[in-house]
Scaffold this motif. Structure first.
Motif, short mmCIF file in Angstrom:
data_model
loop_
_atom_site.label_atom_id
_atom_site.label_comp_id
_atom_site.label_asym_id
_atom_site.label_seq_id
_atom_site.Cartn_x
_atom_site.Cartn_y
_atom_site.Cartn_z
N ILE A 30 -59.53 7.43 -28.97
CA ILE A 30 -60.41 6.73 -29.90
C ILE A 30 -61.81 6.77 -29.32
CG2 ILE A 30 -60.94 4.52 -31.00
CD1 ILE A 30 -57.93 3.79 -30.54
N THR A 31 -62.79 7.18 -30.12
CA THR A 31 -64.17 7.15 -29.65
C THR A 31 -64.95 6.09 -30.40
OG1 THR A 31 -65.11 8.76 -31.22
CG2 THR A 31 -64.02 9.64 -29.25
N ILE A 32 -65.85 5.43 -29.68
CA ILE A 32 -66.70 4.40 -30.28
C ILE A 32 -68.15 4.73 -29.97
CG2 ILE A 32 -67.32 1.96 -30.33
CD1 ILE A 32 -64.47 1.27 -29.55
N SER A 33 -68.91 5.03 -31.01
CA SER A 33 -70.35 5.21 -30.90
C SER A 33 -71.00 3.91 -31.36
CB SER A 33 -70.81 6.38 -31.78
OG SER A 33 -72.21 6.51 -31.73
N ARG A 34 -72.15 3.57 -30.82
CA ARG A 34 -72.74 2.29 -31.22
C ARG A 34 -74.25 2.32 -31.15
NH1 ARG A 34 -72.62 4.03 -26.16
NH2 ARG A 34 -72.98 2.52 -24.52
N GLU A 35 -74.85 1.64 -32.10
CA GLU A 35 -76.28 1.41 -32.03
C GLU A 35 -76.54 0.39 -30.92
OE1 GLU A 35 -77.91 2.21 -36.53
OE2 GLU A 35 -77.16 0.20 -36.09
N TYR A 36 -77.71 0.48 -30.32
CA TYR A 36 -78.02 -0.40 -29.20
C TYR A 36 -78.03 -1.86 -29.66
CZ TYR A 36 -79.98 -1.69 -24.68
OH TYR A 36 -80.16 -2.21 -23.43
N HIS A 39 -71.82 -4.30 -29.24
CA HIS A 39 -71.05 -4.36 -28.00
C HIS A 39 -69.89 -3.37 -27.98
CE1 HIS A 39 -72.75 -8.64 -27.84
NE2 HIS A 39 -73.39 -7.92 -26.95
N GLY A 40 -70.22 -2.10 -27.88
CA GLY A 40 -69.20 -1.06 -27.89
C GLY A 40 -68.26 -1.13 -26.71
N GLN A 41 -68.80 -1.34 -25.51
CA GLN A 41 -67.95 -1.37 -24.32
C GLN A 41 -67.01 -2.56 -24.35
OE1 GLN A 41 -69.48 -0.54 -20.46
NE2 GLN A 41 -71.13 0.76 -21.20
N ARG A 42 -67.49 -3.70 -24.77
CA ARG A 42 -66.63 -4.89 -24.84
C ARG A 42 -65.51 -4.68 -25.84
NH1 ARG A 42 -69.95 -10.11 -25.56
NH2 ARG A 42 -69.79 -9.80 -27.81
N ILE A 43 -65.84 -4.12 -27.01
CA ILE A 43 -64.83 -3.83 -28.03
C ILE A 43 -63.84 -2.81 -27.49
CG2 ILE A 43 -64.44 -2.81 -30.30
CD1 ILE A 43 -65.62 -5.63 -30.39
N GLU A 63 -50.36 3.08 -20.33
CA GLU A 63 -51.51 2.22 -20.16
C GLU A 63 -52.75 2.87 -20.75
OE1 GLU A 63 -53.02 -1.47 -18.76
OE2 GLU A 63 -50.97 -0.69 -18.63
N TRP A 64 -53.35 2.22 -21.74
CA TRP A 64 -54.61 2.72 -22.29
C TRP A 64 -55.76 2.25 -21.42
CZ3 TRP A 64 -56.25 4.82 -27.31
CH2 TRP A 64 -55.19 5.47 -27.98
N ARG A 65 -56.83 3.04 -21.42
CA ARG A 65 -57.99 2.68 -20.63
C ARG A 65 -59.26 2.94 -21.42
NH1 ARG A 65 -56.38 7.61 -20.02
NH2 ARG A 65 -57.71 9.29 -19.21
N MET A 66 -60.30 2.21 -21.07
CA MET A 66 -61.61 2.41 -21.68
C MET A 66 -62.48 3.12 -20.65
SD MET A 66 -65.03 1.34 -21.72
CE MET A 66 -65.12 -0.31 -21.02
N ILE A 67 -63.17 4.18 -21.07
CA ILE A 67 -64.06 4.88 -20.15
C ILE A 67 -65.45 5.01 -20.77
CG2 ILE A 67 -62.22 6.15 -18.97
CD1 ILE A 67 -63.03 8.60 -20.59
N SER A 68 -66.45 4.89 -19.91
CA SER A 68 -67.84 5.03 -20.35
C SER A 68 -68.66 5.63 -19.20
CB SER A 68 -68.40 3.68 -20.78
OG SER A 68 -69.76 3.79 -21.14
N ASN A 132 -54.49 8.44 -24.48
CA ASN A 132 -54.40 7.01 -24.17
C ASN A 132 -55.74 6.47 -23.65
OD1 ASN A 132 -51.60 7.18 -24.76
ND2 ASN A 132 -51.23 7.86 -22.66
N VAL A 133 -56.79 6.78 -24.39
CA VAL A 133 -58.12 6.44 -23.91
C VAL A 133 -59.03 6.04 -25.06
CG1 VAL A 133 -58.92 8.85 -24.08
CG2 VAL A 133 -60.02 7.29 -22.47
N VAL A 134 -59.90 5.07 -24.78
CA VAL A 134 -60.99 4.69 -25.68
C VAL A 134 -62.28 5.13 -25.00
CG1 VAL A 134 -62.16 2.83 -26.90
CG2 VAL A 134 -59.69 2.68 -26.50
N ILE A 135 -63.00 6.03 -25.63
CA ILE A 135 -64.22 6.60 -25.05
C ILE A 135 -65.44 5.98 -25.71
CG2 ILE A 135 -65.57 8.72 -24.77
CD1 ILE A 135 -62.89 10.24 -24.77
#
Length: 234
Positions: A30-36, A39-43, A63-68, A132-135
């Motif tokens: 899953i990828t999350i792009s966000r306007e400044y 709260h993309g990282q928190r989500i 185990e899923w993980r969030m990476i930034s 298994n990742v949220v980018i």
């Protein structure tokens, strides 16, 4: 990955249509792009935790993980740069910075703009293929669009609302916060456009979310349901 980058360059020059691109299995991602100010990282972190918890209840050891920032750290190591310097270079923080840098480093030590972007893209794509990742950010929606088991989210909100958020969190005046939002949005758009080539958002994003009108919990619940509907969760 070399072929993938050649594909990107062909897309940029109009030699291939997007419909010609064959999707790879890989994922899920899953990828999350966000306007400044959104709260993309928190989500992303909350969503990864929510999916992991659900899979654990089902007895599934995934185990899923969030990476930034991790992508920048790995890319910086590959390019022999500090993560902070790589972030400056990839975000075009200062035009004069590039000019001054050229006075101290030769091409032998200073990687070009294309190499920086392609290195970041390689590591990001590898993470998405592993699954298994949220980018978060870094043009993830364009770089991983070829992966079949993926979906792509854009978080946005009115500028005035985002400026209020940034003003409180970064202790800035409203006018300075608004300027920060505009500047950061431009930098992110510049990086994304290398891969997107001015194509419309609808070519890349499956969901667009107004962060002003939804709580974090509501956003996470929505994305969790979407992940389940895509088969990422049983």
């Amino acid at each position: 990955m070399d072929n993938l980058f050649l594909q990107y360059m062909k897309d940029r020059s109009g030699q291939r249509k997007s419909s010609d691109v064959k999707k790879k299995e890989g994922g899920p991602a899953i990828t999350i792009s966000r306007e400044y100010g959104c709260h993309g990282q928190r989500i992303g972190q909350l969503l990864a935790e929510r999916i992991s918890e659900e899979l654990k209840k089902q007895g599934v050891k995934k185990e899923w993980r969030m990476i930034s920032k991790e992508i920048l750290e790995r890319s910086a190591s590959e390019l022999k740069l500090t993560p902070a310097l790589l972030e400056d270079l990839s975000d075009y923080k200062q035009k004069s910075f590039f000019e001054n840098l050229a006075l101290f480093f030769s091409q032998e030590y200073y990687p070009g703009d294309v190499k920086i972007k392609n290195t970041i893209a390689k590591f990001l794509h590898d993470e998405a293929e592993e699954g298994n990742v949220v980018i978060i950010g870094r043009a993830g929606e364009a770089i991983t669009k070829s992966i079949k088991r993926s979906f792509h989210v854009k978080m946005e909100a009115p500028l005035n609302w985002r400026a209020e958020v940034v003003s409180k969190e970064e202790n800035l005046s409203l006018s300075d916060a608004k300027k920060r939002c505009i500047d950061q949005d431009k930098r992110r758009a510049s990086f994304r456009n290398y891969f997107e080539k001015d194509r419309p958002d609808v070519d890349f994003f499956d969901i667009r979310i107004n962060a002003m009108s939804m709580t974090d919990e509501e956003i996470v619940n929505l994305l969790f349901c979407f992940a389940r509907s895509r088969g990422f969760i049983e």
